[in-house]
Design an enzyme around this catalytic site. Sequence first.
Site, short mmCIF file in Angstrom:
data_model
loop_
_atom_site.label_atom_id
_atom_site.label_comp_id
_atom_site.label_asym_id
_atom_site.label_seq_id
_atom_site.Cartn_x
_atom_site.Cartn_y
_atom_site.Cartn_z
N LEU A 177 0.19 -0.31 9.19
CA LEU A 177 -0.70 -1.40 9.56
C LEU A 177 -0.13 -2.76 9.16
CD1 LEU A 177 -4.12 0.09 8.36
CD2 LEU A 177 -3.07 0.28 10.63
N LYS A 234 10.93 3.08 -2.68
CA LYS A 234 10.44 2.17 -3.71
C LYS A 234 11.22 2.24 -5.02
CE LYS A 234 5.62 1.47 -2.37
NZ LYS A 234 4.21 1.50 -2.83
N GLY A 236 -3.85 12.49 -10.25
CA GLY A 236 -2.49 12.46 -9.72
C GLY A 236 -1.56 11.67 -10.62
#
Length: 289
Positions: free
Chosen positions: A20, A70, A130
């Site tokens: 997006l 990343k 997580g």
Amino acid sequence: MINGGTALVGLLGNPVRHSLSPAMHNAALAELGLNWRYLALPCEQHHLRDVLDGLHAVGCRGLNVTIPHKQSVAGLCRKLSPLACRLGAVNTLIPDSGSSWTGSNTDVNGFLAPLETHIDWTGRRAVVVGCGGSARAVVAGLQTLHLAAISVIGRQTTTLQPFVEDLNLEEAPLDPLLDSDPSIADVVAASDLIVNTTPVGMAQHGEAGAMPLGESLWSGIKTEATLYDLIYTPRPTAWLQWGRKRQLHCIDGLEMLVQQGAASLRLWSGHDDVPVDAMRSAAETALKA
């Protein structure tokens, strides 16, 4: 209109086709009157250095970085911001005056933005579900909120323990819990904020109806608790639908995406007045398309 003076900004990752970011950034660039265009740029790992060198050479004004680059891109920067250095992860690249890049991380800013307008978190308790790449920025953000406790739930000791050791701070210690630990229910019941950083419940993973750690765990949650799911497809996730039915405060990952993008745009452009509302509206429209 694209012309000879149009400059490039963009997103590096793989895959990036469904991002997006182009929609929301190009909406902001139009409002700012900048003759820039933002593109999603797919890049294989073995091409990363060459792509970065080439984009710098043609005057690219800035880049976002997403999965799976990343962490690897951090080693290709001449300089890292203190936060990017601590996290070992970069999501924003700014061209330097030489032939390289400065690496920064705006994911923490993006994560915190919807929390900082909600309540004072001082002395409250948080749970992070997580311990992957996204959880690093989440934990770093939570450690700035002066919480009384931050628990991190993971599946395996081999990933959970190094994660906690790497990010632990004396003034904001982390409490590791395996998802098989029977004390999790009590920890969740005592928490004011629960953040899901896992892909459980994501439509693209074929489990849109799933809830992190299973539905039964959440039955004892506080009525004033906040649920924060980094997933925004579907919107809302099954977990947040469950929370809304119980009138809990619920936040999804779209606002984090918008806010981290706005922070990146400020770094590239030098503009403080980035049109966040236009970015949010464009992202919401693109998500429905």
